[in-house]
Write a protein that holds these residues in place. Structure first.
Motif, PDB file in Angstrom:
ATOM      1  N   ALA A  29      32.093  60.882  49.726  1.00 26.58           N
ATOM      2  CA  ALA A  29      32.335  60.430  48.351  1.00 26.58           C
ATOM      3  C   ALA A  29      33.756  59.909  48.200  1.00 26.58           C
ATOM      4  O   ALA A  29      34.598  60.508  47.523  1.00 26.58           O
ATOM      5  CB  ALA A  29      32.067  61.567  47.368  1.00 26.58           C
ATOM      6  N   PRO A  30      34.073  58.772  48.839  1.00 26.39           N
ATOM      7  CA  PRO A  30      35.426  58.221  48.709  1.00 26.39           C
ATOM      8  C   PRO A  30      35.671  57.693  47.299  1.00 26.39           C
ATOM      9  O   PRO A  30      34.745  57.289  46.605  1.00 26.39           O
ATOM     10  CB  PRO A  30      35.428  57.072  49.729  1.00 26.39           C
ATOM     11  N   LEU A  31      36.947  57.730  46.878  1.00 27.81           N
ATOM     12  CA  LEU A  31      37.312  57.170  45.584  1.00 27.81           C
ATOM     13  C   LEU A  31      37.149  55.652  45.642  1.00 27.81           C
ATOM     14  O   LEU A  31      37.626  55.004  46.577  1.00 27.81           O
ATOM     15  CB  LEU A  31      38.757  57.534  45.239  1.00 27.81           C
ATOM     16  N   VAL A  32      36.478  55.098  44.627  1.00 27.35           N
ATOM     17  CA  VAL A  32      36.058  53.693  44.666  1.00 27.35           C
ATOM     18  C   VAL A  32      36.770  52.899  43.572  1.00 27.35           C
ATOM     19  O   VAL A  32      36.915  53.361  42.433  1.00 27.35           O
ATOM     20  CB  VAL A  32      34.533  53.594  44.495  1.00 27.35           C
ATOM     21  N   PHE A  33      37.206  51.708  43.938  1.00 27.44           N
ATOM     22  CA  PHE A  33      37.885  50.793  43.013  1.00 27.44           C
ATOM     23  C   PHE A  33      36.956  49.651  42.660  1.00 27.44           C
ATOM     24  O   PHE A  33      36.301  49.075  43.532  1.00 27.44           O
ATOM     25  CB  PHE A  33      39.153  50.239  43.678  1.00 27.44           C
ATOM     26  N   ASP A  34      36.908  49.314  41.373  1.00 30.64           N
ATOM     27  CA  ASP A  34      36.086  48.196  40.914  1.00 30.64           C
ATOM     28  C   ASP A  34      36.928  46.924  40.923  1.00 30.64           C
ATOM     29  O   ASP A  34      37.767  46.709  40.050  1.00 30.64           O
ATOM     30  CB  ASP A  34      35.565  48.480  39.506  1.00 30.64           C
ATOM     31  N   ALA A  35      36.713  46.084  41.927  1.00 30.18           N
ATOM     32  CA  ALA A  35      37.499  44.856  42.076  1.00 30.18           C
ATOM     33  C   ALA A  35      36.918  43.689  41.297  1.00 30.18           C
ATOM     34  O   ALA A  35      37.522  42.615  41.258  1.00 30.18           O
ATOM     35  CB  ALA A  35      37.607  44.481  43.555  1.00 30.18           C
TER      36      ALA A  35
END
Length: 258
Positions: A29-35
């Protein structure tokens, strides 16, 4: 945001931040960035370590970089400690690069420099005005100045010199011109803004025309401001005023360019 390799102790502030970032971005569950809201970036979400890799190996214009870091900084301010670690982790290649330049030739001070660079960037992440342009540059400049204080505060020690012993014009001391600019600004010879202008346009990717438009002045006027500051620094180098033990002068008694 290339990384400069240098010998370092196993546990410094920056290496500890890297370990925390690795835990934050590992499966499942890596921290995800919304690009997707960032023009020029891939139209997708991605783990922060992938985002960092893109920033290291791809070139993005200043508008894209500003929007990206504005979003990361807001996440860090509003979404809790994980995003603070995440934003710092994305910046780590650049912060490591800056810290290595500052402590070049002074390995005994490397740990302290690492700590101050990280503290400076964290301060910028929390408090920098996000609406002004050149956000990434301003945050890095804050980190640089924080790290450079470790060197300039060693008043009882000589800084490493890189000066010719012959008749040739001396090269800039201390291994990197940004450190020289930081010393000149701290001594009151030039303003912080002038040092940042020289750094951004001579050694970074900023264009005089773009910065002039952002500041509401003409490009020739900004070039003249830069030229005056460069003359002050060049004269100080010739006199040897930026060599040897550092002692900040009274700004009111020093010529300020800009």
């Amino acid at each position: 945001m290339a990384t400069t390799r240098r010998p370092r102790n196993a546990n410094t502030a920056l290496t500890s931040a890297e370990k925390a970032f690795a835990l934050l971005t590992c499966e499942p569950a890596p921290l995800v960035f919304d690009a997707r809201p960032v023009p020029g970036m891939p139209n997708t979400t991605m783990p922060l370590d992938r985002l960092r890799t893109l920033l290291v190996y791809e070139r993005y214009d200043s508008d894209t970089t500003d929007i990206l870091w504005r979003q990361l900084a807001r996440h860090a301010r509003e979404w809790g400690p994980a995003w603070v670690v995440g934003a710092i982790g994305v910046a780590l290649p650049a912060l490591t690069h800056l810290a290595a330049k500052i402590s070049h030739g002074r390995p005994r001070l490397a740990d302290d420099v690492d700590s101050e660079v990280l503290a400076g960037f964290l301060e910028a992440l929390r408090n920098t005005d996000l609406d002004k342009p050149r956000l990434w540059l301003r945050m890095c400049w804050t980190a640089w100045r924080a790290g450079a204080t470790v060197i300039k505060d060693q008043e009882d020690e000589e800084l490493p010199l890189d000066l010719s012993t012959g008749s040739r014009t001396p090269r800039m001391p201390y291994g990197h011109p940004d450190l020289l600019l930081g010393r000149a600004a701290a001594a009151g010879m030039i303003s912080d803004e002038a040092a940042e202008l020289i750094s951004a346009t001579r050694f970074g990717d900023a264009l005089i025309e773009q910065l002039a438009a952002e500041q509401g002045i003409t490009a020739p006027a900004l070039r003249m401001r830069r030229r005056r500051a460069e003359r002050v620094v060049a004269a100080a180098v010739r006199r040897g005023d930026l060599s040897g033990p550092f002692a900040p002068s009274d700004r009111s008694a020093s010529p300020t360019a800009a």
